[in-house]
Every structure is written in structure tokens, then in C-alpha cells.
Write an enzyme that holds these catalytic residues in place. Structure first.
Site, PDB file in Angstrom:
ATOM      1  CD  GLU A   1      54.433  54.731  61.830  1.00 57.74           C
ATOM      2  OE1 GLU A   1      55.611  55.082  61.018  1.00 57.74           O
ATOM      3  OE2 GLU A   1      54.556  53.848  63.115  1.00 57.74           O
TER       4      GLU A   1
ATOM      5  CG  ASN B   1      55.708  48.733  60.950  1.00 55.06           C
ATOM      6  OD1 ASN B   1      55.057  49.442  60.414  1.00 55.06           O
ATOM      7  ND2 ASN B   1      56.718  49.575  62.138  1.00 55.06           N
TER       8      ASN B   1
ATOM      9  CG  ASN C   1      59.170  51.083  64.313  1.00 53.98           C
ATOM     10  OD1 ASN C   1      58.502  51.768  63.385  1.00 53.98           O
ATOM     11  ND2 ASN C   1      58.254  50.929  65.341  1.00 53.98           N
TER      12      ASN C   1
ATOM     13  CG  ASP D   1      57.371  55.043  65.355  1.00 55.36           C
ATOM     14  OD1 ASP D   1      57.691  54.386  64.634  1.00 55.36           O
ATOM     15  OD2 ASP D   1      55.723  54.857  65.938  1.00 55.36           O
TER      16      ASP D   1
END
Length: 289
Positions: free
Chosen positions: A15, A99, A147, A197
Site C-alpha cells: 500500500e 487508513n 481510501n 482503493d
């Protein structure tokens, strides 16, 4: 156009790719593997830093270090030694987990918050802003899995996804104050077979997003129309970043194993690069604190 699997460390959960023009390296994280990798695409050299827990975001900081989010909160990270400094803790257990995040041109760090209830996801997350004075402000609520934070080239529009509902939203963004307003749906990736994402915006304003489970990188125009969709060698693509000396190479992180019974794939978890796209990205800003 050419897609290449790079000789870089593979990840359980790749990521947060971030091009570092000062070092000529791509930094990216292995969230489930609790690592930060720094890869030089010219030499193939790699440095790896071990983190004490799951890591979910990395952005660069003025002066050469980085800001990362762990389950324990927001930390400064020395990219040479691995030393961490906790600057904003989350309680244990956390009400949400950070996140994915990016930095605006004024050096503010906008960070998504995802639900901590992974078994039965609820909209406990939101959007937060870390200012250079280390103040944290909640900007929005009602997000399941955060995201895709990034801005249009003029920074008047901020993009942000709730992957649980397959939707990227657009907000009006006030660069003077760091405030968001007027959240509305921008695009949904359902037709591409997956979830939005990690994402970035190029110099022309195209929104590039990894379509997780769909095995595609999609580029959308500012009006939400699909410009193109690129098929990747694996389904679990997770994030994208433009890099290289001319910012014309698109680096793509991937995830080795999903959490919803997805079959194992050869090459899942690897780092890829797409060359010959004919598009250029922009350097990501660095946190000013």
C-alpha cells in the site's frame, strides 16, 4: 504501454506508494507485514524498516523524514534509522483506525479513518486533518473503509473513497483553511468489478485509482467519465503513484491475500510499474510540521 513486475520486496499487503524525488526512491508499505520498503528503480537497491505493528499510511515530511500511521496513532518516522515518534495517540482499543492519507500544498496531512469493526463494518470512520502544529481535526464522518485521498490540480476538489460502498466522493476544498464541504458521489467502480482503493491525480486532472478485486487501474476525467481502464496481472491491486525523474511511470502496489476468500495468484503482493502511458503525475506534497 508495458507492465513490469519489479525486483522489489513483495508484501502481504502492499500500500501507500510515495515517490521521493530527493532520494530517487519509491517508498511503500507492507501493512499486514508491518514494514516500510524503500526501492530505487535505477539500481534495484532496497531498504526495509520493521514497524512495531500494522502500518496503514506513509507520507513524506519536509526535512527528509516521513509521517506514518500505525494502529497506535500518528508517528514521525526517520527513514534512515526507523526511529518513531508518536505525535497523536489513539486509545486502546481504537474507535477507528487511520487508513490512507495525503498532504496538501500548505503542508496539511488529510487522513482517512476506517471502522475498527472489521467483522461487521460500520460507518465509524471519517476524514481527519493533521495540521503542522500537530492539531488533529475531524472533517467528516460516516465512512466505513477510507481510501483514495487526493486533490484536483487546482486543489479546489478533494477526492475520497468509502471502499465498502464502492464509491469515491468529491468535496469542495478550501485551501486557505483546509476545510471540506459539499460531499457528493464522484464515481463508482462497481462496473469494473471491484472497490476503489489507493489513488492519485495527474497533471491533467485525471483521477487514477486502483480497483481492488477488479484487477484494474482506472483513470476518470474530472466529470466522472471513464478515460481508460488498464488490466493488471493480478486482481488485488491496492494503490498507485507516479514516479521516476519525469513522473511518467505509474507504480502499482498489490496485496498477496485478500480477506474475502479470493484465490491465491502468482505475482500477488509484488510491486509493478506501468511505462508508456503518455501521462505525467505531480510530486506529492510534504507535511510541514
Amino acid at each position: 504501454m508495458k507492465i513490469t513486475k519489479l525486483p522489489a520486496p513483495e508484501c502481504k499487503g502492499g500500500e501507500s506508494p510515495m515517490w521521493d524525488a530527493e532520494r530517487g526512491e519509491l517508498h511503500y508499505i507492507d501493512n499486514a507485514g508491518s514494514k516500510v520498503h524503500s526501492f530505487n528503480p535505477d539500481t534495484g537497491a532496497t531498504r526495509t524498516l520493521e514497524m512495531p505493528s500494522v502500518i496503514t499510511t506513509l507520507v513524506l515530511r519536509r526535512g527528509g523524514s516521513a509521517v506514518v500511521t500505525l494502529r497506535s496513532g500518528i508517528h514521525f518516522l526517520d527513514l534512515d534509522t526507523g526511529a518513531l515518534e508518536l505525535i497523536d495517540p489513539l486509545p486502546d482499543p481504537p474507535p477507528y483506525v487511520y487508513n490512507d492519507g495525503k498532504v496538501d500544498s500548505r503542508g496539511r496531512f488529510l487522513i482517512g479513518g476506517s471502522t475498527a469493526n472489521f467483522a461487521a463494518p460500520t460507518p465509524d470512520g471519517g476524514l481527519f486533518r493533521l495540521d503542522p502544529d500537530r492539531t488533529v481535526t475531524r472533517l467528516d464522518a460516516g465512512i466505513h473503509f477510507s481510501n483514495s485521498p487526493c486533490w484536483s490540480p487546482d486543489e479546489k476538489t478533494f477526492y475520497f473513497s468509502d471502499s465498502w460502498v464502492d464509491t469515491t466522493f468529491a468535496y469542495d476544498y478550501d485551501i486557505e483553511t483546509g476545510a471540506v464541504s459539499n460531499r457528493r458521489p464522484f464515481v463508482t467502480t462497481r462496473a469494473l468489478g471491484g472497490l476503489p482503493d489507493g489513488a492519485t491525480v495527474d497533471v491533467d486532472g485525471l483521477f487514477w485509482v486502483a480497483v481492488y478485486q477488479g484487477g484494474k487501474i482506472a483513470a476518470y476525467r474530472p466529470d466522472g467519465a471513464l478515460e481508460r481502464a488498464i488490466d493488471m496481472p493480478v486482481k488485488l491491486v491496492s494503490s498507485v503513484a507516479f514516479g521516476g525523474p519525469d513522473l511518467d511511470r505509474l507504480f502499482v502496489t498489490t496485496i498477496a491475500h485478500g480477506t474475502q476468500g479470493e484465490p491465491a495468484e502468482d505475482g500477488a503482493g509484488a510491486l509493478y510499474v506501468i511505462d508508456g502511458l503518455g501521462f505525467r503525475g505531480r510530486l506529492e506534497h510534504r507535511f510541514a510540521g
